[in-house]
Write a protein that holds these residues in place. Sequence first.
Motif, PDB file in Angstrom:
ATOM      1  N   GLN A 147      47.550  17.718   5.989  1.00 53.48           N
ATOM      2  CA  GLN A 147      46.803  16.936   6.968  1.00 53.48           C
ATOM      3  C   GLN A 147      45.896  17.896   7.750  1.00 53.48           C
ATOM      4  OE1 GLN A 147      46.886  13.781   6.964  1.00 53.48           O
ATOM      5  NE2 GLN A 147      45.940  13.104   8.870  1.00 53.48           N
ATOM      6  N   PRO A 148      44.585  17.603   7.834  1.00 52.13           N
ATOM      7  CA  PRO A 148      43.689  18.524   8.548  1.00 52.13           C
ATOM      8  C   PRO A 148      44.129  18.807   9.978  1.00 52.13           C
ATOM      9  CG  PRO A 148      42.430  16.898   7.322  1.00 52.13           C
ATOM     10  CD  PRO A 148      43.870  16.471   7.253  1.00 52.13           C
ATOM     11  N   GLU A 149      44.653  17.806  10.643  1.00 50.00           N
ATOM     12  CA  GLU A 149      45.088  17.969  12.031  1.00 50.00           C
ATOM     13  C   GLU A 149      46.319  17.114  12.270  1.00 50.00           C
ATOM     14  OE1 GLU A 149      42.696  18.380  16.121  1.00 50.00           O
ATOM     15  OE2 GLU A 149      42.680  16.336  15.338  1.00 50.00           O
ATOM     16  N   ALA A 150      47.265  17.625  13.033  1.00 49.80           N
ATOM     17  CA  ALA A 150      48.470  16.868  13.375  1.00 49.80           C
ATOM     18  C   ALA A 150      48.835  17.162  14.824  1.00 49.80           C
ATOM     19  CB  ALA A 150      49.623  17.213  12.445  1.00 49.80           C
ATOM     20  N   GLN A 151      48.109  16.524  15.727  1.00 50.26           N
ATOM     21  CA  GLN A 151      48.329  16.712  17.151  1.00 50.26           C
ATOM     22  C   GLN A 151      49.077  15.546  17.784  1.00 50.26           C
ATOM     23  OE1 GLN A 151      47.570  19.510  18.944  1.00 50.26           O
ATOM     24  NE2 GLN A 151      46.887  20.449  17.021  1.00 50.26           N
ATOM     25  N   GLN A 152      49.018  14.396  17.135  1.00 53.65           N
ATOM     26  CA  GLN A 152      49.651  13.198  17.661  1.00 53.65           C
ATOM     27  C   GLN A 152      50.522  12.565  16.586  1.00 53.65           C
ATOM     28  OE1 GLN A 152      46.588  10.604  19.143  1.00 53.65           O
ATOM     29  NE2 GLN A 152      45.752  12.138  20.558  1.00 53.65           N
TER      30      GLN A 152
ATOM     31  N   ASP B 244      48.846  11.011  13.646  1.00 50.12           N
ATOM     32  CA  ASP B 244      48.396  11.928  12.601  1.00 50.12           C
ATOM     33  C   ASP B 244      49.493  12.120  11.558  1.00 50.12           C
ATOM     34  OD1 ASP B 244      45.944  12.381  13.941  1.00 50.12           O
ATOM     35  OD2 ASP B 244      46.866  13.928  15.179  1.00 50.12           O
TER      36      ASP B 244
ATOM     37  N   ARG C 140      45.360  28.153  19.958  1.00 43.48           N
ATOM     38  CA  ARG C 140      45.698  26.874  19.369  1.00 43.48           C
ATOM     39  C   ARG C 140      47.194  26.823  19.083  1.00 43.48           C
ATOM     40  NH1 ARG C 140      42.955  27.366  15.126  1.00 43.48           N
ATOM     41  NH2 ARG C 140      44.491  27.456  13.453  1.00 43.48           N
TER      42      ARG C 140
ATOM     43  N   ALA D 270      50.435  20.558   8.079  1.00 39.62           N
ATOM     44  CA  ALA D 270      49.139  20.552   8.756  1.00 39.62           C
ATOM     45  C   ALA D 270      48.432  21.869   8.460  1.00 39.62           C
ATOM     46  CB  ALA D 270      49.311  20.358  10.260  1.00 39.62           C
ATOM     47  N   ASP D 271      47.138  21.889   8.659  1.00 38.78           N
ATOM     48  CA  ASP D 271      46.334  23.057   8.293  1.00 38.78           C
ATOM     49  C   ASP D 271      46.265  24.049   9.456  1.00 38.78           C
ATOM     50  OD1 ASP D 271      44.765  24.689   6.742  1.00 38.78           O
ATOM     51  OD2 ASP D 271      42.895  23.624   7.158  1.00 38.78           O
ATOM     52  N   THR D 272      47.403  24.694   9.722  1.00 45.19           N
ATOM     53  CA  THR D 272      47.461  25.776  10.702  1.00 45.19           C
ATOM     54  C   THR D 272      48.018  27.014  10.009  1.00 45.19           C
ATOM     55  OG1 THR D 272      49.723  25.351  11.449  1.00 45.19           O
ATOM     56  CG2 THR D 272      47.956  24.094  12.528  1.00 45.19           C
TER      57      THR D 272
ATOM     58  N   ASP E 277      50.731  23.719  19.537  1.00 46.98           N
ATOM     59  CA  ASP E 277      51.224  22.491  20.140  1.00 46.98           C
ATOM     60  C   ASP E 277      51.639  22.767  21.580  1.00 46.98           C
ATOM     61  OD1 ASP E 277      50.844  21.245  17.750  1.00 46.98           O
ATOM     62  OD2 ASP E 277      52.926  21.331  17.116  1.00 46.98           O
TER      63      ASP E 277
END
Length: 270
Positions: A156-161, A164, A16, A127-129, A18
Amino acid sequence: MSTPPCPRPIALIAPRLDPAPAARAVQACAERLAPAGYYLAAAPWRDPSLLPLLGALAPAAALVIGPLDDPQLRAAVAALEIPVVETWSLPAAPLDSLIAPDNAEAGRQAARHFAEKGHARVACVSADTPWERSRREGFISSAAALGLTLAADIVQPEAQQLNDGRLAFLRLLATNTIFDAVFCTSDLLAAASVSEAHQRDLHVPQDLAVLGFTEDGSAAQWAQGLTTLGVDAAELGRRAGQLLLDRLDGEQPAGTRLTLEVVFEARLST
């Protein structure tokens, strides 16, 4: 006429991360490995049905891009008993060797920069990574030590875009707290924050200072004049490739730990 030796595979495991920085790191690593007779072999190894094929591949080593936090996959890689180089985040118990930026120190640098600029009430958007959690924790602990008030902390649970990131900034505004600076733990979050601030007639940095973290240099392109901390993803890939070769040649022992320097780029947003 002699036949050149057949290149040997090095398993590329990218659980996982970016896409842009991962691609830069992988390309730079592959270019470093090729002259030594190795190539990167990628597959969706997280699929349990493919794990037997990982063993059948008989890789000479493994390169891990991002956190190897799936227990089944981690056990499968460990069972290969080959040199492994993990990158980007610092696992609690590395399988072998690793190279990563000091993400916690990046957060501490962000807090120090805000303190030097005279900002007293700060916010954090992350983000939650695993790597962003480290940046967030470094920022929050250092801000407290420096006497700064943490007005808001948005994860933020997810930040792919980019959307987000916009949602994360809207969540920050919805806290109805007063803050004069925000540290964003990724370039995507920072660019989205600047964009949404402008949409709401907030002037950067007069009303709100924004500091981001970049892994591929894109933040300054998305939001012109964005101040960032960051690492060079291509340099990480080259150094990971060299570390793999050194492990394979016995020039570096198992357990080698390398830290990639975090670079500060002061621009207009702070």
